[in-house]
Write an enzyme that holds these catalytic residues in place. Sequence first.
Site, PDB file in Angstrom:
ATOM      1  N   CYS A  91     -28.745  53.459  35.421  1.00 12.39           N
ATOM      2  CA  CYS A  91     -29.435  54.520  35.875  1.00 12.39           C
ATOM      3  C   CYS A  91     -30.770  55.230  35.079  1.00 12.39           C
ATOM      4  O   CYS A  91     -30.785  55.355  33.913  1.00 12.39           O
ATOM      5  CB  CYS A  91     -28.789  55.234  36.564  1.00 12.39           C
ATOM      6  SG  CYS A  91     -27.948  57.004  35.747  1.00 12.39           S
ATOM      7  N   GLU A  92     -32.585  55.332  35.738  1.00  9.23           N
ATOM      8  CA  GLU A  92     -33.122  56.145  34.921  1.00  9.23           C
ATOM      9  C   GLU A  92     -33.027  57.151  34.411  1.00  9.23           C
ATOM     10  O   GLU A  92     -33.351  58.426  33.485  1.00  9.23           O
ATOM     11  CB  GLU A  92     -34.382  55.998  35.296  1.00  9.23           C
ATOM     12  CG  GLU A  92     -34.856  56.398  36.111  1.00  9.23           C
ATOM     13  CD  GLU A  92     -36.042  56.811  37.412  1.00  9.23           C
ATOM     14  OE1 GLU A  92     -36.714  55.861  37.463  1.00  9.23           O
ATOM     15  OE2 GLU A  92     -36.367  57.433  38.161  1.00  9.23           O
ATOM     16  N   HIS A  93     -32.086  58.396  34.888  1.00  6.51           N
ATOM     17  CA  HIS A  93     -30.740  59.943  34.767  1.00  6.51           C
ATOM     18  C   HIS A  93     -30.222  59.647  33.803  1.00  6.51           C
ATOM     19  O   HIS A  93     -30.838  61.273  32.546  1.00  6.51           O
ATOM     20  CB  HIS A  93     -31.198  60.097  36.185  1.00  6.51           C
ATOM     21  CG  HIS A  93     -31.996  60.414  37.146  1.00  6.51           C
ATOM     22  ND1 HIS A  93     -31.574  59.634  38.271  1.00  6.51           N
ATOM     23  CD2 HIS A  93     -33.391  60.371  37.433  1.00  6.51           C
ATOM     24  CE1 HIS A  93     -32.452  59.925  39.223  1.00  6.51           C
ATOM     25  NE2 HIS A  93     -33.150  60.237  38.154  1.00  6.51           N
ATOM     26  N   HIS A  94     -29.700  59.018  33.672  1.00  7.11           N
ATOM     27  CA  HIS A  94     -28.073  58.651  32.501  1.00  7.11           C
ATOM     28  C   HIS A  94     -28.362  57.290  31.826  1.00  7.11           C
ATOM     29  O   HIS A  94     -27.249  58.052  30.573  1.00  7.11           O
ATOM     30  CB  HIS A  94     -27.275  59.409  33.234  1.00  7.11           C
ATOM     31  CG  HIS A  94     -26.935  60.397  34.029  1.00  7.11           C
ATOM     32  ND1 HIS A  94     -27.407  60.690  35.264  1.00  7.11           N
ATOM     33  CD2 HIS A  94     -26.847  61.280  33.250  1.00  7.11           C
ATOM     34  CE1 HIS A  94     -27.229  60.990  36.097  1.00  7.11           C
ATOM     35  NE2 HIS A  94     -26.779  62.378  34.416  1.00  7.11           N
ATOM     36  N   GLN A 132     -32.294  53.142  42.840  1.00  7.07           N
ATOM     37  CA  GLN A 132     -31.970  52.261  43.594  1.00  7.07           C
ATOM     38  C   GLN A 132     -32.603  52.267  44.214  1.00  7.07           C
ATOM     39  O   GLN A 132     -32.915  51.142  44.919  1.00  7.07           O
ATOM     40  CB  GLN A 132     -29.317  52.045  43.845  1.00  7.07           C
ATOM     41  CG  GLN A 132     -29.648  51.005  44.807  1.00  7.07           C
ATOM     42  CD  GLN A 132     -27.919  51.244  45.078  1.00  7.07           C
ATOM     43  OE1 GLN A 132     -27.406  51.423  44.801  1.00  7.07           O
ATOM     44  NE2 GLN A 132     -27.432  50.918  46.610  1.00  7.07           N
TER      45      GLN A 132
END
Length: 198
Positions: A91-94, A132
């Site tokens: 995931c690009e956030h975490h 996603q």
Amino acid sequence: MSDKALRPKIVPGRPSQEEAEEAVRTLLRWAGDNPEREGLIDTPNRVVRSYAEFYSGYTTDAEEELRRTFEETEGYDEMVMLRGISFESHCEHHMVPIIGTAHVAYLPRTRVVGISKLARVVDIFAKRLQTQETMTVQIAQTIDRALQPRGVAVVIDAEHQCMTTRGIHKPGVSTVTSQLLGAFRENPEARREFLAMI
Ligand SMILES: [Zn+2]
């Protein structure tokens, strides 16, 4: 989605292997450990090599992969479906894993590809930092552009470790996203057939 978003990204000024390893040593110190102790001495190198694998999708053009290999259909015009393509993404956030399966289908007009190429497209986009939703659209649009089929359908079902191992800690929750184009969007029968097959 813009063409640019689908194309491989090679960012200028990419850090060296040594700089990347130094960044890992910084994180190890930040976590409270000693990167010089025996058990961690090779860890920065291993992490950077793992990253090379996790993020190998930035240098490959998924549309090009499909374009190179298409064949004429010889009249085959029914749905082609690849069900249950397992993938690992981040995931690009975490920057933690997204692990799931993708179901990909298209209705050929004049071109078909080797089915392994559809799995390859999933992998190319999975091996980048993702959401996603973005990944679902990227896969569908790439197949749409390269094969110009009558319809494309993509469903992704995945577990996000940023929800299971941190934050709200909800293991067992899966996220389902879908993108339907052309006949799968417009024709309820085509959509029903696809949904029945997955
Ligand atoms: Zn996340």
